[in-house]
Design an enzyme around this catalytic site. Structure first.
Site, PDB file in Angstrom:
ATOM      1  N   SER A 118       0.959  -1.206   0.063  1.00 42.82           N
ATOM      2  CA  SER A 118       0.105  -0.002   0.029  1.00 42.82           C
ATOM      3  C   SER A 118       0.932   1.084   0.009  1.00 42.82           C
ATOM      4  O   SER A 118       0.488   2.368  -0.162  1.00 42.82           O
ATOM      5  CB  SER A 118      -0.888   0.000   1.113  1.00 42.82           C
ATOM      6  N   HIS A 139      -2.006  -2.767  -6.679  1.00 45.02           N
ATOM      7  CA  HIS A 139      -2.758  -2.564  -5.530  1.00 45.02           C
ATOM      8  C   HIS A 139      -4.182  -2.727  -5.290  1.00 45.02           C
ATOM      9  O   HIS A 139      -4.776  -1.778  -5.963  1.00 45.02           O
ATOM     10  CB  HIS A 139      -2.186  -1.047  -5.130  1.00 45.02           C
ATOM     11  N   GLU A 151      -4.899  -0.004  -8.513  1.00 48.73           N
ATOM     12  CA  GLU A 151      -3.791   1.062  -8.626  1.00 48.73           C
ATOM     13  C   GLU A 151      -2.624   0.360  -8.959  1.00 48.73           C
ATOM     14  O   GLU A 151      -1.966  -0.423  -8.372  1.00 48.73           O
ATOM     15  CB  GLU A 151      -3.647   1.617  -7.296  1.00 48.73           C
ATOM     16  N   ASN A 189      -3.103   6.147  -1.324  1.00 51.39           N
ATOM     17  CA  ASN A 189      -2.743   6.549   0.213  1.00 51.39           C
ATOM     18  C   ASN A 189      -2.161   7.817   0.671  1.00 51.39           C
ATOM     19  O   ASN A 189      -2.438   8.484   1.503  1.00 51.39           O
ATOM     20  CB  ASN A 189      -1.774   5.436   0.724  1.00 51.39           C
TER      21      ASN A 189
HETATM   22  N1  CAA Z   1     -16.594 -10.159  -0.504  1.00 51.45           N
HETATM   23  C1  CAA Z   1     -17.564 -10.205  -1.306  1.00 51.45           C
HETATM   24  N2  CAA Z   1     -18.607  -9.461  -1.461  1.00 51.45           N
HETATM   25  C2  CAA Z   1     -18.545  -8.355  -0.298  1.00 51.45           C
HETATM   26  C3  CAA Z   1     -17.418  -8.515   0.757  1.00 51.45           C
HETATM   27  C4  CAA Z   1     -16.788  -9.376   0.674  1.00 51.45           C
HETATM   28  N3  CAA Z   1     -15.561  -9.345   1.264  1.00 51.45           N
HETATM   29  N4  CAA Z   1     -17.986  -7.466   1.546  1.00 51.45           N
HETATM   30  C5  CAA Z   1     -19.111  -7.052   1.130  1.00 51.45           C
HETATM   31  N5  CAA Z   1     -19.504  -7.500  -0.134  1.00 51.45           N
HETATM   32  C6  CAA Z   1     -20.646  -7.140  -0.697  1.00 51.45           C
HETATM   33  C7  CAA Z   1     -21.973  -7.301  -0.169  1.00 51.45           C
HETATM   34  O1  CAA Z   1     -22.386  -8.745  -0.407  1.00 51.45           O
HETATM   35  C8  CAA Z   1     -22.860  -6.342  -0.789  1.00 51.45           C
HETATM   36  O2  CAA Z   1     -23.251  -6.851  -2.190  1.00 51.45           O
HETATM   37  P1  CAA Z   1     -24.577  -6.390  -3.059  1.00 51.45           P
HETATM   38  O3  CAA Z   1     -24.265  -4.990  -3.383  1.00 51.45           O
HETATM   39  O4  CAA Z   1     -24.470  -7.270  -4.086  1.00 51.45           O
HETATM   40  O5  CAA Z   1     -25.615  -6.551  -2.260  1.00 51.45           O
HETATM   41  C9  CAA Z   1     -21.964  -5.241  -1.098  1.00 51.45           C
HETATM   42  O6  CAA Z   1     -20.634  -5.687  -1.110  1.00 51.45           O
HETATM   43  C10 CAA Z   1     -22.234  -4.248  -0.025  1.00 51.45           C
HETATM   44  O7  CAA Z   1     -21.807  -4.900   1.508  1.00 51.45           O
HETATM   45  P2  CAA Z   1     -22.882  -4.936   2.813  1.00 51.45           P
HETATM   46  O8  CAA Z   1     -24.206  -4.375   2.366  1.00 51.45           O
HETATM   47  O9  CAA Z   1     -22.505  -5.852   3.775  1.00 51.45           O
HETATM   48  O10 CAA Z   1     -22.424  -3.454   3.517  1.00 51.45           O
HETATM   49  P3  CAA Z   1     -22.343  -2.069   3.026  1.00 51.45           P
HETATM   50  O11 CAA Z   1     -23.188  -1.680   2.020  1.00 51.45           O
HETATM   51  O12 CAA Z   1     -22.004  -1.179   4.225  1.00 51.45           O
HETATM   52  O13 CAA Z   1     -20.556  -2.012   2.054  1.00 51.45           O
HETATM   53  C11 CAA Z   1     -18.540  -1.831   1.857  1.00 51.45           C
HETATM   54  C12 CAA Z   1     -19.583  -2.306   2.802  1.00 51.45           C
HETATM   55  C13 CAA Z   1     -18.630  -2.311   0.618  1.00 51.45           C
HETATM   56  C14 CAA Z   1     -17.147  -2.227   2.672  1.00 51.45           C
HETATM   57  C15 CAA Z   1     -18.488  -0.082   2.068  1.00 51.45           C
HETATM   58  O14 CAA Z   1     -18.973  -0.044   3.399  1.00 51.45           O
HETATM   59  C16 CAA Z   1     -17.377   0.356   1.304  1.00 51.45           C
HETATM   60  O15 CAA Z   1     -17.347   0.472   0.327  1.00 51.45           O
HETATM   61  N6  CAA Z   1     -16.630   1.057   2.271  1.00 51.45           N
HETATM   62  C17 CAA Z   1     -15.417   1.632   1.961  1.00 51.45           C
HETATM   63  C18 CAA Z   1     -14.472   0.644   1.490  1.00 51.45           C
HETATM   64  C19 CAA Z   1     -13.165   1.445   1.182  1.00 51.45           C
HETATM   65  O16 CAA Z   1     -12.891   2.518   1.228  1.00 51.45           O
HETATM   66  N7  CAA Z   1     -12.014   0.582   0.672  1.00 51.45           N
HETATM   67  C20 CAA Z   1     -10.763   1.124   0.389  1.00 51.45           C
HETATM   68  C21 CAA Z   1      -9.956   0.718   1.682  1.00 51.45           C
HETATM   69  S1  CAA Z   1      -8.251   1.509   1.534  1.00 51.45           S
HETATM   70  C22 CAA Z   1      -7.443  -0.033   1.187  1.00 51.45           C
HETATM   71  O17 CAA Z   1      -8.029  -1.175   0.740  1.00 51.45           O
HETATM   72  C23 CAA Z   1      -5.995   0.313   0.411  1.00 51.45           C
HETATM   73  C24 CAA Z   1      -5.192   0.729   1.525  1.00 51.45           C
HETATM   74  O18 CAA Z   1      -3.944   0.681   0.877  1.00 51.45           O
HETATM   75  C25 CAA Z   1      -5.201   1.009   2.820  1.00 51.45           C
END
Ligand code: CAA
Length: 295
Positions: A118, A139, A151, A189
């Protein structure tokens, strides 16, 4: 490309393996810990079940995905036929340098070596190999099966042919690739972590509470999670180490991590994975409860 090796069976490793396997690639997940490998398959199965329940994939697709995955605790066997290796081990430079040194020795000369780091320099990681032209950043974002972005980070010596191959491959996974250059934090990031750090500073200085900060960003900026909840989700230790990379890499105090973030990591309050960060987490519950410390 057909054979993919994923190094590391943690959250990112199992998500990356899931996506490759679901798109017809043969995936070997490699980890020294057998229990971590078993945990990875259990997580992938649970996430596939969720996709089946929501009608995203069929039961047959789930079975085919799982059939595309093999587990290996031996590094040497696991990578010997790989067209591509995606390293998703812990975010420690020494660990990554050792892994890439070994990958260079045990992979065929044609194998592309990608890292899911990351923030650690791709050029630095490439320096542990004799094939810097074939080392690249790939990434993925968490949760990998859901998030569209990959990314792609060009190291100083990454060849344009390798970049094109990884761009095409990302599209085959149903992702949207975005190519950037190798400077601290890349793009994701470099922009995300100062926002999270500023949210922690706002809490630290008493400008607002946890819920208020997250609500402003969720409702005001249409972010799916507020920055403090997102920090818990990413892991506060990961956020801290990325900020340290930015601070050291640019030599600019504006990236200095908030003392509250440092204290929380020192106290073992790492967010979702430790059960407590800005919120407290109970397994099986989706309710968001602000940690007692911040009430
Ligand atoms: N595997 C498969 N599907 C998943 C899953 C997983 N691990 N987690 C969630 N889902 C799916 C669910 O089944 C659901 O599918 P549908 O739209 O088809 O119904 C969908 O994702 C939404 O999930 P939920 O309804 O359970 O929950 P939500 O609506 O609150 O969404 C979330 C959860 C997708 C995590 C959302 O909150 C989100 O997008 N959060 C931000 C995530 C983000 O910013 N990620 C980047 C982080 S930074 C990083 O990763 C890099 C780094 O270097 C730090």
């Amino acid at each position: 490309m057909k054979n993919i090796a994923v190094i590391g069976a943690g959250t990112m490793g199992n998500g990356i393996a899931h996506v490759f396997a679901q798109n017809g690639f043969h995936v070997t997940i490699i980890d020294v810990s057998l229990s971590q490998l078993e945990h990875a398959v259990a997580t992938i199965t649970r996430n596939l079940d969720r996709q089946v329940a929501k009608g995203g994939i069929t039961e047959e697709q789930k079975k085919a995905t799982l059939a595309n995955i093999v587990l290996d605790s031996s590094f040497v066997d696991g990578v010997k036929d790989a067209d591509l290796v995606v390293e998703a081990a812990s975010e420690k430079i020494d660990v990554k340098l050792e892994i890439f040194d070994r990958l260079d020795k045990f992979c065929p000369r044609t194998t592309i070596l990608a890292t899911n780091t990351s923030s650690i320099s791709i050029s630095k990681i490439a320096s542990a190999t004799g094939r810097a032209d074939k080392v690249i950043g790939m990434h993925f974002m968490n949760p990998v099966p859901v998030m569209k972005l990959v990314e792609i980070i060009n190291g100083y010596a990454t060849s344009p042919e390798v970049t094109s191959q990884i761009v095409e491959l990302s599209k085959q996974l149903g992702k949207i690739p975005c190519v950037v250059n190798d400077y601290p934090g890349f793009i994701a990031n470099r922009i995300l972590m100062p926002m999270i750090n500023e949210a922690v500073y706002s809490l630290f200085e008493g400008v607002a509470g946890v819920e208020e900060i997250d609500t402003v960003m969720k409702l005001g900026m249409a972010h799916p999670m507020g920055p403090l909840q997102l920090a818990d989700f990413i892991g506060l230790d990961v956020c801290l180490s990325i900020l340290q990379v930015l601070q050291a890499g640019f030599g600019n105090p504006k990236y200095a991590p908030c003392p509250l973030l440092v204290n929380m990591v020192t106290a073992g309050k790492l967010g979702v994975k430790s059960g407590e960060g800005f919120y407290t987490y109970t397994p099986g519950s989706k309710e968001l409860v602000v940690s007692k410390r911040f009430k």
